[in-house]
Write an enzyme that holds these catalytic residues in place. Sequence first.
Site, mmCIF file in Angstrom:
data_model
loop_
_atom_site.group_PDB
_atom_site.id
_atom_site.type_symbol
_atom_site.label_atom_id
_atom_site.label_comp_id
_atom_site.label_asym_id
_atom_site.label_seq_id
_atom_site.Cartn_x
_atom_site.Cartn_y
_atom_site.Cartn_z
ATOM 1 N N PRO A 274 68.208 27.407 59.639
ATOM 2 C CA PRO A 274 69.484 26.802 60.407
ATOM 3 C C PRO A 274 70.569 27.668 59.844
ATOM 4 C CG PRO A 274 68.899 25.324 58.627
ATOM 5 C CD PRO A 274 67.566 26.373 58.755
ATOM 6 N N GLY A 275 71.652 27.773 60.489
ATOM 7 C CA GLY A 275 72.782 28.720 60.377
ATOM 8 C C GLY A 275 73.944 27.702 60.474
ATOM 9 N N TYR A 316 82.961 34.979 73.175
ATOM 10 C CA TYR A 316 81.992 34.094 74.078
ATOM 11 C C TYR A 316 82.574 33.042 74.923
ATOM 12 C CZ TYR A 316 78.945 35.445 70.000
ATOM 13 O OH TYR A 316 78.430 35.907 68.791
ATOM 14 N N CYS A 343 97.300 43.034 70.364
ATOM 15 C CA CYS A 343 97.673 43.884 71.452
ATOM 16 C C CYS A 343 96.598 43.650 72.510
ATOM 17 C CB CYS A 343 98.313 45.038 71.229
ATOM 18 S SG CYS A 343 99.656 45.181 70.152
HETATM 19 N N1 LLP Z 1 67.156 32.753 62.504
HETATM 20 C C1 LLP Z 1 67.333 34.124 63.358
HETATM 21 C C2 LLP Z 1 66.226 34.641 63.596
HETATM 22 C C3 LLP Z 1 68.593 34.187 64.039
HETATM 23 O O1 LLP Z 1 68.716 35.163 64.839
HETATM 24 C C4 LLP Z 1 69.536 33.273 64.114
HETATM 25 C C5 LLP Z 1 70.760 33.447 64.715
HETATM 26 C C6 LLP Z 1 69.587 32.044 63.226
HETATM 27 C C7 LLP Z 1 68.207 31.859 62.262
HETATM 28 C C8 LLP Z 1 70.454 30.848 62.816
HETATM 29 O O2 LLP Z 1 70.693 30.245 64.136
HETATM 30 P P1 LLP Z 1 71.681 29.133 64.104
HETATM 31 O O3 LLP Z 1 71.011 27.912 63.347
HETATM 32 O O4 LLP Z 1 73.078 29.460 63.471
HETATM 33 O O5 LLP Z 1 71.997 28.947 65.658
HETATM 34 N N2 LLP Z 1 77.492 34.869 66.823
HETATM 35 C C9 LLP Z 1 76.891 33.679 67.687
HETATM 36 C C10 LLP Z 1 75.574 33.257 66.921
HETATM 37 C C11 LLP Z 1 74.634 34.246 66.935
HETATM 38 C C12 LLP Z 1 73.227 33.801 66.301
HETATM 39 C C13 LLP Z 1 72.401 34.858 65.862
HETATM 40 N N3 LLP Z 1 71.065 34.395 65.486
HETATM 41 C C14 LLP Z 1 78.212 32.587 67.632
HETATM 42 O O6 LLP Z 1 79.177 32.901 67.277
HETATM 43 O O7 LLP Z 1 77.837 31.710 68.165
#
Ligand code: LLP
Length: 415
Positions: A274-275, A316, A343
């Site tokens: 999780p991120g 997005y 800008c």
């Molecule tokens: N594992 C892998 C292999 C991933 O590619 C990602 C996110 C995660 C875990 C974590 O995912 P999460 O739990 O955060 O959903 N910049 C974009 C989000 C890009 C996510 C890329 N991969 C945004 O600001 O919404």
Amino acid sequence: MPTLAQAKDGLRLEAVPLRQIAEQYGTPTYVYSRAALEAAYRSYTDALAGRDSLVCFAVKANSNLAVLDVFARLGAGFDIVSGGEMARVLAAGGRADRIVFSGVGKTVAELRDALVAGIRCFNVESPTEIDRLNEVAGSLGKRAPIALRVNPNVDPKTHPYISTGLRDNKFGVAFADALALYRRAAALPNLHVSGIACHIGSQLLDGAPVTEAAEKVLGLVRQLESEGIHLEHIDLGGGLGIRYANEVPPKVADYLAPLLACFAGRKEQLCFEPGRSLVGNAGLLLTRVEFLKHGETKNFAIVDAAMNDLARPALYDAYHDMVAVAPGTDTPEQVYEIVGPICESGDFLGHDRKLAIAAGDLLAIQSAGAYGMVMSSNYNTRPRAAEVMVDGDQVHLVRARETVQSLFAGESRLP
Ligand code: LLP
């Protein structure tokens, strides 16, 4: 949302007035709550209690050393996608043997450094990466622990830019090829087949697609088993969404329950990456209103944060809630476009926000703990924001604001 409390001196995060942070460290500044980070992490480990599991924070969401430190102290693992992220995890006190390395383009140098560090697993994303890793491991006299990242071809029902598990995404290996690739990897001398990995997308508001992917993964795990390939762990990726506006994401425990049920009675360790759900709502971006400008058809609030600080709205069309830190009592509420000084017409942070603000007031841009600072840039030669961590009644500066000089320190004029 982070637990913002209303007090006489305006909003507070934990026990610290946001106004004090702005005075002390300036704006724009990213502000994180240690308590919120810890609570989010515990919501995973509590739900996983009694199950052999590892929560690997996806470092890409927020790679500040203090944030990594908070998770490392709680025993977290880490999901990295570059040598740079590995260096950060190690510098923050994270354990190498709890690092999993994802990503479609790992370089020889990155593979070598991660092998030397002794990471837990390489989440391999292509047949050619299998060969490259086998070679690099051989040259070091090591065996590389691997999981194949399989692409289960399920629709995560999220923004197309952050959907990763469909057949035509660049990630992972095709589900149909996985078995043959496992056989091949298992036969290579310098690889140790350790697990399987899968991640289908981000900001998921429905757990069902992940459960569908997990069931497919389980089928593959059983097939491998019947061929004598026994895995030690199953990595179900990250992706759980958070509330930015009115979304109602599943609670962590409810999201995990069907996944735990799917693998009930199996001995493999369950890993998660999780991120966003660990950091997104533990952080905000504090900004100050520079000008109010009343255009012909719209009112603009020009703030000192911009798309270089928080790219998500421009990139997005993402929504981030905004609140006035100390709404003026004699200021009328008006509807504003919240924009930065860059800008570009795409430099907006929010559309049509009803706020009672005056020039000089502070705004808290919510849910900015994930994919905020990490995606910032120096566009328009804007020094990147400071980052602070609130811990009870303490504030720690965890990244100093950049100076303009540092932005061109590596550049030179012609000889
Ligand atoms: N594992 C892998 C292999 C991933 O590619 C990602 C996110 C995660 C875990 C974590 O995912 P999460 O739990 O955060 O959903 N910049 C974009 C989000 C890009 C996510 C890329 N991969 C945004 O600001 O919404």
